[in-house]
Design a protein around this motif. Structure first.
Motif, PDB file in Angstrom:
ATOM      1  N   THR A  95       0.829  -1.210   0.000  1.00  0.00           N
ATOM      2  CA  THR A  95       0.000   0.000   0.000  1.00  0.00           C
ATOM      3  C   THR A  95       0.858   1.253   0.000  1.00  0.00           C
ATOM      4  OG1 THR A  95      -1.731  -1.181   1.201  1.00  0.00           O
ATOM      5  CG2 THR A  95      -1.857   1.213   1.193  1.00  0.00           C
ATOM      6  N   ALA A  96       1.948   1.237   0.772  1.00  0.00           N
ATOM      7  CA  ALA A  96       2.838   2.399   0.821  1.00  0.00           C
ATOM      8  C   ALA A  96       3.476   2.652  -0.541  1.00  0.00           C
ATOM      9  CB  ALA A  96       3.920   2.182   1.879  1.00  0.00           C
ATOM     10  N   ALA A  97       3.939   1.594  -1.191  1.00  0.00           N
ATOM     11  CA  ALA A  97       4.569   1.753  -2.506  1.00  0.00           C
ATOM     12  C   ALA A  97       3.579   2.318  -3.515  1.00  0.00           C
ATOM     13  CB  ALA A  97       5.114   0.408  -2.981  1.00  0.00           C
ATOM     14  N   ALA A  98       2.354   1.803  -3.512  1.00  0.00           N
ATOM     15  CA  ALA A  98       1.344   2.286  -4.458  1.00  0.00           C
ATOM     16  C   ALA A  98       0.964   3.735  -4.159  1.00  0.00           C
ATOM     17  CB  ALA A  98       0.117   1.389  -4.396  1.00  0.00           C
ATOM     18  N   SER A  99       0.815   4.077  -2.887  1.00  0.00           N
ATOM     19  CA  SER A  99       0.437   5.445  -2.511  1.00  0.00           C
ATOM     20  C   SER A  99       1.501   6.451  -2.916  1.00  0.00           C
ATOM     21  CB  SER A  99       0.189   5.524  -1.002  1.00  0.00           C
ATOM     22  OG  SER A  99      -0.833   4.635  -0.605  1.00  0.00           O
ATOM     23  N   LEU A 100       2.776   6.074  -2.742  1.00  0.00           N
ATOM     24  CA  LEU A 100       3.866   6.980  -3.124  1.00  0.00           C
ATOM     25  C   LEU A 100       4.024   7.086  -4.638  1.00  0.00           C
ATOM     26  CD1 LEU A 100       6.468   5.929  -0.405  1.00  0.00           C
ATOM     27  CD2 LEU A 100       5.252   8.116  -0.552  1.00  0.00           C
ATOM     28  N   ALA A 101       3.474   6.115  -5.378  1.00  0.00           N
ATOM     29  CA  ALA A 101       3.561   6.173  -6.836  1.00  0.00           C
ATOM     30  C   ALA A 101       2.485   7.070  -7.448  1.00  0.00           C
ATOM     31  CB  ALA A 101       3.446   4.767  -7.421  1.00  0.00           C
ATOM     32  N   LEU A 102       1.377   7.274  -6.750  1.00  0.00           N
ATOM     33  CA  LEU A 102       0.264   8.040  -7.302  1.00  0.00           C
ATOM     34  C   LEU A 102       0.644   9.453  -7.762  1.00  0.00           C
ATOM     35  CD1 LEU A 102      -2.778   7.075  -5.034  1.00  0.00           C
ATOM     36  CD2 LEU A 102      -2.501   6.623  -7.475  1.00  0.00           C
ATOM     37  N   PRO A 103       1.408  10.219  -6.974  1.00  0.00           N
ATOM     38  CA  PRO A 103       1.718  11.587  -7.419  1.00  0.00           C
ATOM     39  C   PRO A 103       2.499  11.640  -8.727  1.00  0.00           C
ATOM     40  CG  PRO A 103       2.243  11.292  -5.092  1.00  0.00           C
ATOM     41  CD  PRO A 103       1.968   9.939  -5.646  1.00  0.00           C
ATOM     42  N   PHE A 104       3.198  10.568  -9.051  1.00  0.00           N
ATOM     43  CA  PHE A 104       4.062  10.575 -10.223  1.00  0.00           C
ATOM     44  C   PHE A 104       3.432   9.863 -11.421  1.00  0.00           C
ATOM     45  CE2 PHE A 104       6.515  10.425  -6.281  1.00  0.00           C
ATOM     46  CZ  PHE A 104       7.143  11.659  -6.344  1.00  0.00           C
ATOM     47  N   ALA A 105       2.172   9.438 -11.273  1.00  0.00           N
ATOM     48  CA  ALA A 105       1.453   8.807 -12.379  1.00  0.00           C
ATOM     49  C   ALA A 105       0.780   9.904 -13.197  1.00  0.00           C
ATOM     50  CB  ALA A 105       0.424   7.819 -11.840  1.00  0.00           C
ATOM     51  N   SER A 106       1.336  10.197 -14.364  1.00  0.00           N
ATOM     52  CA  SER A 106       0.893  11.346 -15.152  1.00  0.00           C
ATOM     53  C   SER A 106      -0.214  11.012 -16.139  1.00  0.00           C
ATOM     54  CB  SER A 106       2.079  11.948 -15.908  1.00  0.00           C
ATOM     55  OG  SER A 106       2.693  10.960 -16.725  1.00  0.00           O
ATOM     56  N   THR A 107      -0.501   9.737 -16.355  1.00  0.00           N
ATOM     57  CA  THR A 107      -1.563   9.339 -17.266  1.00  0.00           C
ATOM     58  C   THR A 107      -2.615   8.546 -16.513  1.00  0.00           C
ATOM     59  OG1 THR A 107      -0.510   7.244 -17.904  1.00  0.00           O
ATOM     60  CG2 THR A 107       0.097   9.223 -19.153  1.00  0.00           C
ATOM     61  N   PHE A 108      -3.804   8.486 -17.060  1.00  0.00           N
ATOM     62  CA  PHE A 108      -4.879   7.785 -16.379  1.00  0.00           C
ATOM     63  C   PHE A 108      -4.595   6.295 -16.214  1.00  0.00           C
ATOM     64  CE2 PHE A 108      -9.136   5.753 -16.232  1.00  0.00           C
ATOM     65  CZ  PHE A 108      -9.572   6.313 -15.043  1.00  0.00           C
ATOM     66  N   LEU A 110      -1.691   4.759 -15.805  1.00  0.00           N
ATOM     67  CA  LEU A 110      -0.700   4.603 -14.738  1.00  0.00           C
ATOM     68  C   LEU A 110      -1.317   4.906 -13.375  1.00  0.00           C
ATOM     69  CD1 LEU A 110       2.512   6.185 -16.325  1.00  0.00           C
ATOM     70  CD2 LEU A 110       2.077   3.758 -15.864  1.00  0.00           C
ATOM     71  N   PHE A 111      -2.105   5.963 -13.326  1.00  0.00           N
ATOM     72  CA  PHE A 111      -2.770   6.329 -12.066  1.00  0.00           C
ATOM     73  C   PHE A 111      -3.722   5.217 -11.648  1.00  0.00           C
ATOM     74  CE2 PHE A 111      -5.593   8.501  -9.184  1.00  0.00           C
ATOM     75  CZ  PHE A 111      -4.801   9.452  -8.567  1.00  0.00           C
ATOM     76  N   LEU A 112      -4.437   4.664 -12.615  1.00  0.00           N
ATOM     77  CA  LEU A 112      -5.383   3.585 -12.330  1.00  0.00           C
ATOM     78  C   LEU A 112      -4.652   2.361 -11.781  1.00  0.00           C
ATOM     79  CD1 LEU A 112      -8.338   2.568 -12.536  1.00  0.00           C
ATOM     80  CD2 LEU A 112      -7.803   1.816 -14.865  1.00  0.00           C
ATOM     81  N   ALA A 113      -3.482   2.050 -12.342  1.00  0.00           N
ATOM     82  CA  ALA A 113      -2.712   0.888 -11.878  1.00  0.00           C
ATOM     83  C   ALA A 113      -2.247   1.071 -10.431  1.00  0.00           C
ATOM     84  CB  ALA A 113      -1.519   0.657 -12.797  1.00  0.00           C
ATOM     85  N   ALA A 114      -1.691   2.257 -10.118  1.00  0.00           N
ATOM     86  CA  ALA A 114      -1.233   2.520  -8.751  1.00  0.00           C
ATOM     87  C   ALA A 114      -2.407   2.551  -7.778  1.00  0.00           C
ATOM     88  CB  ALA A 114      -0.453   3.831  -8.706  1.00  0.00           C
ATOM     89  N   TRP A 115      -3.489   3.182  -8.207  1.00  0.00           N
ATOM     90  CA  TRP A 115      -4.677   3.267  -7.365  1.00  0.00           C
ATOM     91  C   TRP A 115      -5.228   1.872  -7.065  1.00  0.00           C
ATOM     92  CZ3 TRP A 115      -7.340   7.686  -5.530  1.00  0.00           C
ATOM     93  CH2 TRP A 115      -8.606   7.450  -4.994  1.00  0.00           C
ATOM     94  N   THR A 116      -5.238   1.024  -8.074  1.00  0.00           N
ATOM     95  CA  THR A 116      -5.730  -0.341  -7.902  1.00  0.00           C
ATOM     96  C   THR A 116      -4.891  -1.093  -6.879  1.00  0.00           C
ATOM     97  OG1 THR A 116      -6.521  -0.383 -10.194  1.00  0.00           O
ATOM     98  CG2 THR A 116      -6.244  -2.504  -9.089  1.00  0.00           C
ATOM     99  N   LEU A 117      -3.578  -0.999  -7.016  1.00  0.00           N
ATOM    100  CA  LEU A 117      -2.674  -1.704  -6.105  1.00  0.00           C
ATOM    101  C   LEU A 117      -2.813  -1.194  -4.670  1.00  0.00           C
ATOM    102  CD1 LEU A 117      -0.568  -3.947  -6.278  1.00  0.00           C
ATOM    103  CD2 LEU A 117       1.187  -2.187  -6.537  1.00  0.00           C
ATOM    104  N   GLN A 118      -3.143   0.058  -4.528  1.00  0.00           N
ATOM    105  CA  GLN A 118      -3.327   0.626  -3.192  1.00  0.00           C
ATOM    106  C   GLN A 118      -4.464  -0.059  -2.438  1.00  0.00           C
ATOM    107  OE1 GLN A 118      -5.232   4.512  -2.735  1.00  0.00           O
ATOM    108  NE2 GLN A 118      -3.397   5.268  -1.695  1.00  0.00           N
ATOM    109  N   LEU A 175      -3.161  24.147  -2.851  1.00  0.00           N
ATOM    110  CA  LEU A 175      -1.887  23.642  -3.354  1.00  0.00           C
ATOM    111  C   LEU A 175      -2.083  22.908  -4.668  1.00  0.00           C
ATOM    112  CD1 LEU A 175      -0.308  22.163  -0.070  1.00  0.00           C
ATOM    113  CD2 LEU A 175       0.257  24.336  -1.181  1.00  0.00           C
ATOM    114  N   PRO A 176      -1.037  22.787  -5.468  1.00  0.00           N
ATOM    115  CA  PRO A 176      -1.122  21.949  -6.672  1.00  0.00           C
ATOM    116  C   PRO A 176      -1.418  20.502  -6.285  1.00  0.00           C
ATOM    117  CG  PRO A 176       0.809  23.374  -6.756  1.00  0.00           C
ATOM    118  CD  PRO A 176       0.247  23.495  -5.373  1.00  0.00           C
ATOM    119  N   LEU A 177      -2.013  19.765  -7.207  1.00  0.00           N
ATOM    120  CA  LEU A 177      -2.478  18.417  -6.885  1.00  0.00           C
ATOM    121  C   LEU A 177      -1.339  17.449  -6.576  1.00  0.00           C
ATOM    122  CD1 LEU A 177      -4.985  16.596  -6.648  1.00  0.00           C
ATOM    123  CD2 LEU A 177      -4.691  16.033  -9.071  1.00  0.00           C
ATOM    124  N   VAL A 178      -0.218  17.555  -7.289  1.00  0.00           N
ATOM    125  CA  VAL A 178       0.860  16.574  -7.129  1.00  0.00           C
ATOM    126  C   VAL A 178       1.399  16.535  -5.700  1.00  0.00           C
ATOM    127  CG1 VAL A 178       3.191  15.935  -7.843  1.00  0.00           C
ATOM    128  CG2 VAL A 178       1.484  16.535  -9.556  1.00  0.00           C
TER     129      VAL A 178
END
Length: 489
Positions: A95-108, A110-118, A175-178
């Motif tokens: 969960t920690a790895a997936a959560s830390l990957a979310l800010p750097f997922a610039s496409t839907f 990639l974001f969906l993959a990290a979000w899913t793993l979370q 603040l900015p989203l990232v």
């Protein structure tokens, strides 16, 4: 009066044991709640950031629910086999790895993959309830102790969700989203350290080997079923491929069940679904999942929708949205803490039925009352009390009704069935909100008819659960039984 002193002594022993057993687990659930609440006020901002319409936000919910349905049975079983704390650590690291990957997922994608793993974090509460149950084995009032522990853990979860929603809503407005998306990953990393150094392992592990064949069969069944639901979103209800895939997923349950019945140490003992102590818990969890898991994203996007543009919604900002969510979560805390008391005064069955009825009333009130902030708060408060009571009571009821060797599996199945219900609802909501999307100005808001479907499905599913609990489930369900009567095998 002669029974007053023993009752008081029992209460002191129970509360003292409760403090010792729960310990650092409250912080784990606080973190879980933070994850669930933090992102909700900013879902519309995430959709804009990734360049997708609001209806596509339901893909985030649906994909995470699908993964949850896949991993919870395996992780819950592994918890019984190798130790609940160990699996807590593994799932927290993922969960920690997936959560830390979310800010750097610039496409839907990639974001969906990290979000899913979370979504692996959904196994935390079942593992914690199983750990508490195992560590209170020699104590009197074990069921009551577990129920009270579950209430405190769920209260911590909802307090975390309140904090997450308020902090997330405040930050996204300024603040900015990232950088805003970095915060949950840091908290989950801290949670890993808390588990490693503050949580004691279960006193007993069953050992053995994981049922890989069973895991493969149920994974194929769930992937086909949830994949078919996803195809329904893409192709609509008229897609024959979608319905064929859903049917395939349901048919694959048959060889899985046959294999599990023959296996000496199955991944999921399917006899549990025939148990009069557990079957009502699983059915209630599935129906409840449709509202507690499927409706979060639609409610957030509804209140963020600008009525001047789309003709409905409240058009409020991120922080105001977090206040709506916060009210809902505060009343979930109230429901979670009241649940053991109400069950003791009435009965566990009536307490569950009353909670389901409150959820139904809260969502059905959206039909006439959805045009003002006060109306939204009132509806969410009513639904929140019932939802909090159900979240706390269902895993505790499963632990009390399960065989000793299957405590983790049974509590995990409450989450799995709840997740399947949420996945079905999420697919229905995604289709409903996307239908007529072009009619909305700007082409990003969901359709109003879709939101009516959301409220109707949530209200009807909760009402059905209440009816089943009141008129179908035996009056003695969810109460303590003799140990010999517990094992359905």
């Amino acid at each position: 009066m002669t029974r007053g002193a023993p009752d008081a002594g029992m209460r002191r022993v129970t509360l003292g044991a409760l403090a010792g057993v729960v310990g650092f687990l409250a912080f784990v659930e606080f973190t879980s709640g933070f994850l669930q609440g933090y992102y909700t006020p900013m879902l519309s901002d995430i959709a804009r950031h990734l360049g997708v319409p609001d209806a596509d936000v339901n893909w985030l919910e649906g994909s995470q629910l699908m993964l949850s349905a896949l991993v919870v049975p395996a992780l819950a079983k592994l918890g019984d086999m190798v130790g609940h704390k160990r699996i807590l650590l593994w799932s927290t690291a993922i969960t920690a790895a997936a959560s830390l990957a979310l800010p750097f997922a610039s496409t839907f994608p990639l974001f969906l993959a990290a979000w899913t793993l979370q979504g692996v974090y959904v196994v935390w509460l079942p593992l914690e309830i199983a750990l508490i149950w195992s560590r209170t084995r020699s104590r009197e009032g074990r069921s009551l102790l577990t129920a009270r522990a579950a209430g405190i853990l769920v209260a911590a979860l909802e307090l975390g969700a309140i904090s997450g929603a308020l902090i997330g809503g405040q930050l996204v407005d300024f603040l900015p989203l990232v950088p805003v998306l970095v915060v949950p990953g840091v908290l989950v990393a801290l949670c890993f350290a808390v588990i490693a150094f503050g949580v004691q392992e279960s006193p007993e592990q069953l050992g053995g080997r994981l049922d890989v064949v069973g895991l493969t069969l149920i994974s194929c069944a769930l992937i086909a079923f949830t994949g078919g639901l996803s195809l329904l979103r893409l192709g609509g209800v008229g897609s024959p491929w979608a319905w064929a895939t859903i049917a395939l997923g349901l048919l694959l349950v048959i060889p899985f069940a046959r294999w599990e019945l023959r296996h000496p140490d199955p991944l999921i003992d399917v006899r549990l679904f025939r148990s009069p102590a557990l079957a009502p818990v699983f059915v209630t969890a599935a129906l409840f999942g449709m509202s507690v898991l499927g409706a979060q994203a639609p409610l957030s996007t509804f209140v963020r929708t600008d009525p001047a543009v789309a003709g409905f919604g409240l058009g409020i900002g991120g922080f105001a949205t977090s206040l709506v969510i916060g009210v809902y979560l505060v009343f979930m805390v109230v429901g979670a803490l009241l649940s053991p008391f109400v069950a003791r005064v009435t009965s566990p069955r009536l307490a569950l039925a009353g909670a389901a009825l409150l959820v139904a009333v809260g969502y059905l009130l959206f039909f006439p009352f959805h045009a003002s902030y006060a109306q939204m708060l009132t509806n969410m408060a009513i639904a929140g009390i019932g939802s909090g009571a159900l979240v706390a009571a269902l895993p505790a009821a499963a632990a009390a009704g399960a065989p000793e060797r299957l405590t983790g599996v049974a509590t995990g199945l409450t989450n799995s069935t709840k997740t399947v219900g949420g996945a079905i609802a999420s697919a229905i909501f995604g289709i409903a909100l996307a239908h007529g999307i072009g009619e909305a100005a700007g082409g990003t808001a969901g359709s109003f008819a879709g939101y009516l479907v959301v409220w109707g499905v949530c209200g009807a599913s909760a009402l059905l659960a209440a009816v089943l609990l009141l008129f179908v489930v035996p009056k003695t369900a969810f109460q303590d039984r003799e140990p010999a009567a517990v094992d359905p095998a």
